[in-house]
Design a protein around this motif. Structure first.
Motif, PDB file in Angstrom:
ATOM      1  N   MET A   1      24.645  81.100  -6.120  1.00 56.97           N
ATOM      2  CA  MET A   1      26.100  81.197  -5.958  1.00 56.97           C
ATOM      3  C   MET A   1      26.808  80.260  -6.928  1.00 56.97           C
TER       4      MET A   1
ATOM      5  N   ILE B   1      30.593  80.846  -7.373  1.00 57.52           N
ATOM      6  CA  ILE B   1      30.995  81.038  -5.977  1.00 57.52           C
ATOM      7  C   ILE B   1      30.721  79.721  -5.263  1.00 57.52           C
TER       8      ILE B   1
ATOM      9  N   ASN C   1      33.964  85.088  -2.543  1.00 58.84           N
ATOM     10  CA  ASN C   1      32.630  85.686  -2.622  1.00 58.84           C
ATOM     11  C   ASN C   1      32.775  87.211  -2.607  1.00 58.84           C
TER      12      ASN C   1
END
Length: 180
Positions: free
Chosen positions: A41, A46, A148
């Motif tokens: 991520m 993210i 996200n």
């Protein structure tokens, strides 16, 4: 919360993905899975999770409380998630679809980065919904980080409606619900 009469739900479309409650022996693999997911991520910009949350203590507590579930495929954890009835006060801000419903809350859904884009997340959501129906829940609630795009797309596809927003340390989250 006590989830009774648990059963493994296997469907014809995927007999390889098996769900069960996490055990203490799974801890190291689970902690590493979350670390790997956080790394991926971060690489995708993210900024949802970090070393503060979800930390090892949180994950160990989920396992001790018998609230963490795993989905294994070919001997490897493919997905982890937590189901319980616990929520932050921020959840009070939502305009829930089923305000008086008996609801279960999905927390910390985490896909193994090595196994993404294989439909496992969607199959997991189907499993969660079937499990919660079996436990006589009327709806499932969750929160989804607005930055996200992958989780937002998943929850949209699965029919989870945005009912409000919550603001936490990492930013804004959508509060979502699906009537079962």
């Amino acid at each position: 919360m006590k989830l009774e009469n648990e059963r493994i739900i296997l469907s014809e479309w995927n007999s390889l993905l098996k769900f069960r409650r996490a055990k203490k022996d799974d801890t190291e693999e689970i902690v590493q899975l979350y670390k790997n997911a956080i790394s991926k991520m971060d690489a995708q910009k993210i900024n949802q999770w970090d070393d503060v949350y979800p930390d090892r203590t949180t994950l160990e507590d989920d396992i001790k409380k018998n609230q963490m579930f795993i989905g294994k495929q070919n001997g490897k954890i493919a997905v982890c998630f937590v189901l319980n009835e616990e929520c932050d006060d921020e959840y009070k801000k939502a305009k829930w679809i089923c305000p008086d419903a008996r609801f279960c809350i999905l927390h910390r859904l985490c896909m193994n980065p090595e196994l993404q884009n294989q439909g496992i997340a969607g199959k997991t959501m189907n499993h969660i919904e079937e499990f919660c129906r079996g436990q006589k829940y009327d709806s499932i609630r969750l929160d989804c980080f607005t930055q996200n795009p992958y989780s937002r797309k998943l929850y949209d596809k699965c029919g989870y409606t945005v009912t409000g927003h919550a603001d936490w340390r990492k930013g804004r989250f959508e509060l979502r619900e699906k009537k079962l």
